[in-house]
Motif scaffolding. Structure first.
Motif, short mmCIF file in Angstrom:
data_model
loop_
_atom_site.label_atom_id
_atom_site.label_comp_id
_atom_site.label_asym_id
_atom_site.label_seq_id
_atom_site.Cartn_x
_atom_site.Cartn_y
_atom_site.Cartn_z
N ALA A 196 0.82 -1.21 0.00
CA ALA A 196 0.00 0.00 0.00
C ALA A 196 0.85 1.27 0.00
CB ALA A 196 -0.94 0.00 1.21
N TYR A 197 1.99 1.22 0.65
CA TYR A 197 2.86 2.40 0.64
C TYR A 197 3.45 2.61 -0.75
CZ TYR A 197 6.54 5.66 2.06
OH TYR A 197 7.36 6.76 2.18
N ASP A 198 3.82 1.51 -1.38
CA ASP A 198 4.39 1.57 -2.73
C ASP A 198 3.40 2.19 -3.71
OD1 ASP A 198 6.02 1.00 -5.01
OD2 ASP A 198 5.01 -0.91 -5.29
N ALA A 199 2.11 1.91 -3.52
CA ALA A 199 1.09 2.25 -4.52
C ALA A 199 1.11 3.72 -4.92
CB ALA A 199 -0.29 1.86 -4.00
N SER A 200 1.06 4.61 -3.95
CA SER A 200 0.99 6.03 -4.27
C SER A 200 2.25 6.81 -3.89
CB SER A 200 -0.22 6.68 -3.58
OG SER A 200 -0.16 6.48 -2.18
N GLN A 201 3.15 6.18 -3.15
CA GLN A 201 4.33 6.90 -2.70
C GLN A 201 5.59 6.57 -3.51
OE1 GLN A 201 3.59 9.17 -0.18
NE2 GLN A 201 1.55 8.32 -0.58
N ILE A 202 5.66 5.38 -4.08
CA ILE A 202 6.87 4.97 -4.79
C ILE A 202 6.60 4.69 -6.27
CG2 ILE A 202 8.80 3.35 -4.86
CD1 ILE A 202 8.75 5.11 -2.35
N HIS A 205 13.70 13.80 -8.75
CA HIS A 205 14.97 13.90 -8.04
C HIS A 205 14.83 14.81 -6.81
CE1 HIS A 205 19.23 14.11 -7.34
NE2 HIS A 205 19.29 15.40 -7.58
N ASN A 206 15.35 14.32 -5.69
CA ASN A 206 15.44 15.11 -4.46
C ASN A 206 14.10 15.63 -3.95
OD1 ASN A 206 18.15 14.73 -4.12
ND2 ASN A 206 18.77 16.76 -4.84
N ILE A 207 13.06 14.79 -4.03
CA ILE A 207 11.80 15.10 -3.36
C ILE A 207 11.42 13.91 -2.49
CG2 ILE A 207 10.96 16.67 -5.13
CD1 ILE A 207 9.18 14.44 -6.18
N THR A 208 10.59 14.15 -1.51
CA THR A 208 10.18 13.06 -0.63
C THR A 208 9.18 12.15 -1.34
OG1 THR A 208 8.43 14.46 0.29
CG2 THR A 208 10.53 14.42 1.46
N PRO A 209 9.05 10.90 -0.91
CA PRO A 209 8.14 9.97 -1.58
C PRO A 209 6.71 10.49 -1.65
CG PRO A 209 9.56 8.79 -0.05
CD PRO A 209 9.79 10.26 0.19
N GLY A 210 6.07 10.22 -2.80
CA GLY A 210 4.65 10.53 -2.96
C GLY A 210 4.32 11.92 -3.43
N MET A 211 5.31 12.80 -3.56
CA MET A 211 5.01 14.16 -4.00
C MET A 211 4.47 14.15 -5.44
SD MET A 211 5.50 15.96 -1.36
CE MET A 211 5.50 17.64 -1.98
N PRO A 212 3.66 15.15 -5.79
CA PRO A 212 2.97 15.10 -7.08
C PRO A 212 3.81 15.54 -8.28
CG PRO A 212 2.31 17.06 -5.88
CD PRO A 212 3.19 16.27 -4.95
N ASP A 213 5.01 16.05 -8.04
CA ASP A 213 5.79 16.68 -9.11
C ASP A 213 5.84 15.89 -10.43
OD1 ASP A 213 6.44 17.52 -6.45
OD2 ASP A 213 8.12 18.67 -7.24
N PRO A 214 6.19 14.58 -10.39
CA PRO A 214 6.34 13.87 -11.67
C PRO A 214 5.06 13.19 -12.15
CG PRO A 214 7.11 12.47 -9.90
CD PRO A 214 6.61 13.73 -9.25
N LYS A 215 3.95 13.39 -11.46
CA LYS A 215 2.76 12.57 -11.72
C LYS A 215 1.77 13.21 -12.69
CE LYS A 215 2.86 10.60 -7.04
NZ LYS A 215 2.11 10.45 -5.76
#
Length: 522
Positions: free
Chosen positions: A245-251, A335-345
């Motif tokens: 579940a953590y992988d799903a939206s965070q990784i 690069h250099n953001i915490t897991p799950g941030m929307p930047d690349p999505k």
């Protein structure tokens, strides 16, 4: 296709040698406009089908939730018809021309409440915008991968059939930018096709990783609601679940755009390499390969009437470069953001990356169909230099026992002498070959006289014989080329079937969902 005429078009007919003057003198009045090229193919969807955007998938997720949760006892049966009717109204309203089609859960839900009541928010049990957005991003990205795969197959098929038309065309190949050895044009083209086949493999592998449902994972650690995640995945046409579940939206949802961008990069680099190889011919006064003039392929210089600028090649190279540039975006955004941030999505950004790869491939397809090859000029180019000289060293070692380096030294000395006297391989005096051999092996245990007869010496420098007499697996000999063409065709057919199967799987799943949802509405 016959190669006896001086110019061979890569489409379906031969341009005779006498027509080459016309070919070179035809002028195109203006620079080409390639705005007609397909960007983001949607061949898999009929025009009357809804666009599968974020709004579409939010609706499908809500439909599946309504069906599953009602049957699992998580929704009051008395409320289900009203919830289903409200959801259908939102879907119908969104289908109207110019209608609002929100792309986020927080913008979609108010429309549901307005169409029904706050009762519709019972659908949100055990859900989050995190897993819902991760799910529709994966659904949209997997469709874009199929579009990329389809265009890749189209271009690759053009490439393979071009190879099939040029099995008897012998051309110079280059290493380090210098003419190196003769090859059949078919064998060279099949080398490019092999690179694209690996891109197709990458697409299939990435598709399997993207084709996983995040629904039911909520924010990052699951939910206390007993949701049927597998059934949700089945309704949405996913092949598997995101297990963690953590992988799903965070990784994984951050990783997908990066992986797809790497595939687009590979496709664009392969496309650009081919274009650059052809472009080098335009620097020659007598190229052996050009674009067919007219039809937007070339344009006349505004100042220099002799120039035929290769507009199609330049445009395709630019499209490949644009694809490479855009494909790096997800890397920098992740690069250099915490897991799950929307930047690349962002869906639009990632769609643009894939569309750029599709455009580069579509441009390359046009290039392949516009190529005009002059086999006689290609053979003349080979025979104007000593690209066949390695064969002398090989024969001296293979048939007469000389160590390769000593045979290589003999061949190298022949080339050095020939170039100093401006002598080509077809005119090189056999007596000079005998003399140079004797001088090169003096003081060694090798026979003092050149062990090749004059006929054998001439045959060793025949580029056609060199290409046809290769014996290794994967070589340029006709039997191997025919084998590779056949196997390439089989792989392309299998790839077409894979694309069709993936699309049919999703379509069947959504059709089943529509049927089951319709029963709830009565």
């Amino acid at each position: 296709m016959s190669t006896s005429s001086a110019w061979v078009r890569t489409r379906s007919f031969v341009v005779p040698a006498a027509a080459s003057l016309i070919l070179f003198s035809t002028a195109v009045a203006s620079a080409p406009d390639h705005d007609h090229r397909p960007v983001g193919l949607v061949a898999q969807q009929e025009q009357d089908e809804p666009v599968r955007d974020e709004f579409f998938w939010l609706a499908e997720i809500n439909k599946a939730t309504t069906v599953i949760n009602s049957e699992e006892g998580l929704l009051d049966p008395a409320m289900v018809p009203g919830i289903a009717a409200a959801l259908q109204k939102v879907i119908d309203d969104g289908a109207a021309p110019g209608a609002e089609r929100p792309s986020t859960v927080v913008a979609f839900e108010p429309l549901l409440i307005e169409a029904g009541s706050t009762d519709v928010t019972l659908l949100h049990a055990g859900r989050s915008s995190q897993d819902m957005h991760a799910t529709y991003r994966a659904a949209i990205l997997r469709e874009k991968l199929l579009e990329l795969a389809e265009q890749l197959n189209t271009t690759s098929r053009t490439l393979v059939e071009l190879a099939a038309a040029h099995t008897a065309t012998i051309v110079p190949n280059y290493t380090n930018g210098v003419a190196a050895q003769p090859n059949s044009y078919a064998h060279q083209l099949l080398g490019h096709a092999a690179g694209f086949d690996r891109d197709a493999q990458r697409i299939r592998e990435a598709y399997a990783r993207v084709d996983r449902s995040a629904m039911g994972t909520t924010v990052l650690n699951g939910t206390g609601w007993p949701l049927d995640r597998q059934r949700m995945a089945d309704y949405l046409g996913f092949g598997a679940l995101v297990d963690n579940a953590y992988d799903a939206s965070q990784i994984s949802s951050m990783e997908h755009p990066v992986e797809v961008g790497s595939i687009v990069t590979a496709v664009a680099l392969h496309s650009g390499n081919f274009v650059e190889d052809v472009l080098t011919q335009y620097a020659q006064t007598r190229p052996w390969i050009l674009l067919e003039e007219g039809e937007g392929n070339t344009f006349v210089s505004s100042a220099m009437p002799q120039k035929r600028n290769p507009g199609l090649l330049n445009d395709t190279r630019s499209e490949a470069s644009q694809a490479v540039a855009l494909a790096q975006g997800p890397v920098f955004q992740t690069h250099n953001i915490t897991p799950g941030m929307p930047d690349p999505k962002e869906v639009d950004n990632n769609t643009e990356v894939v569309d750029a790869g599709i455009a580069a491939l579509a441009g390359l397809d046009e290039v392949l169909k516009a190529l005009v090859v002059n086999p006689e000029r290609a053979l003349e180019e080979i025979n104007s230099d000593w690209t066949a000289s390695q064969e002398i060293a090989d024969i001296l070692m293979r048939d007469h026992g000389l160590p390769f380096r000593e045979g290589h030294h003999v061949a190298s000395e022949i080339v050095t002498f020939a170039r100093s006297k401006n002598i080509g391989p077809l005119e090189f005096p056999y007596v000079d070959a005998q003399r140079i051999y004797a001088e090169a092996v003096a003081g060694t245990d090798n026979p003092p006289e050149l062990p090749l007869t004059e006929a054998e010496f001439r045959a060793a420098l025949d580029p056609v014989a060199i290409v046809n007499n290769r014996t290794t697996s994967g070589g340029s000999q006709p039997a191997e080329v025919e084998r590779m063409i056949g196997e390439a065709r089989e792989r392309l057919t299998a790839q077409d079937e894979w694309i069709t199967q993936r699309r049919e799987h999703v379509a069947a799943a959504l059709a089943e969902l529509d049927e089951d949802f319709a029963e709830l509405r009565g």
